[in-house]
Scaffold this motif. Sequence first.
Motif, short mmCIF file in Angstrom:
data_model
loop_
_atom_site.label_atom_id
_atom_site.label_comp_id
_atom_site.label_asym_id
_atom_site.label_seq_id
_atom_site.Cartn_x
_atom_site.Cartn_y
_atom_site.Cartn_z
N THR A 107 26.03 38.07 12.60
CA THR A 107 26.11 36.82 11.86
C THR A 107 26.77 37.07 10.50
N LYS B 105 28.28 31.67 7.90
CA LYS B 105 29.57 31.07 8.25
C LYS B 105 29.48 30.12 9.44
N LYS B 106 28.63 30.43 10.42
CA LYS B 106 28.59 29.62 11.63
C LYS B 106 27.17 29.23 12.05
N ASP B 107 26.17 29.57 11.23
CA ASP B 107 24.79 29.37 11.65
C ASP B 107 23.96 28.63 10.59
N SER C 200 28.06 23.75 9.89
CA SER C 200 27.37 25.03 10.03
C SER C 200 27.89 26.10 9.09
N ASP C 201 29.04 25.86 8.41
CA ASP C 201 29.62 26.82 7.48
C ASP C 201 29.12 26.49 6.07
N SER D 247 20.28 24.10 10.64
CA SER D 247 21.55 24.21 11.35
C SER D 247 21.99 22.83 11.82
#
Length: 347
Positions: free
Chosen positions: A107, A124-126, A158-159, A150
Amino acid sequence: NTGHLDNEEPELPVDNIGEEALRGYWQLFTKEYIFYDDTDLFEIPDQRITWIDVDRNSDFLWVIFNDKQLARMRMEKKVVKKDGKEQKVEKPNWLMMDKYAPWGDGTELNVVWYTPDSIYVGTKKDGFYILKNPGSTDLKKEPFEWQHHSIYTGLPDSDVRGFAQWKREQGQVLAIQHNNSISTWDGDFYSNIDLGGRRRYTCIAAGAEGNLWVGSVGGLFRVDPSGHVYSYTKTNARFESDHITAIGTLPASSEFQLGVWVACDALGDDIDMNPLLNGSDQAPMIITEANGKKKVIEQIIAGSSLHYFDGRIWDKWLVAGVSHIMIDREFIWLSTNIRVRRLRIPR
């Protein structure tokens, strides 16, 4: 150790705070082998530090290494033997969060941010994570308490790149910086702030007076406590560039007038092309005059500047390459792509 050049007098008298800072010494934390006195040289888990913040309640330093590893550290007194005698020395006590963090391996971590009672970690994505008891030392009796936010809990994006506590008229909310949007969370629901158009946002901060400040690659935005949005650019604030790189707000406890410090830099993203740049600051030139004396000349650099706004007037200095701003009592600390500066805040 820092100080003044030989035969050079400081422009302003140095008080006790400044004197202590000038006479301080550096402790170096590194993974490389360097010939230094071992009392001032400490090993760190990784050489690349991508974000850092301090929990001022427990004095823990929180560090993100290489965009993916979170760690906690505090300097603690330990008894060691030296020349056959026991003595107390300060040593770093590191806790790597790998086995305590709720996110999966790989992550990417963007930011770690401190509030008086929690640590926030943006990914960044979670989405982002909240650690409710960051000062816990006995993890068997008091294990870490994490919350995860989230897109599955309503987070719009999510970022997550940054946070700020915004004191708006309807009550305080958490302002969240995403790559292309700004959202808020009141503890129950999320909403978006419309800043007009879609752009990339670079930094976020909130003032004690209730203003939310958002930097972007297309100028600076202020959202007042009632929700009205104001825009500042090269046209109306005399920025050298509309690429905003750093924002610093004065704390409410400050003896100085409330306001905001803002930096801009047209080359703030050059790290993608050249990792040695990432900003337009350049080292000063040293010239030798006819009488043999050396003189330091700061280079004037276009496309980058530092500003202070008191609510009415934008003051301007040609300080280049500022990427972070920290305000500490009567000083403002500026980090650029090549150095750190300390300035006295004008009264």
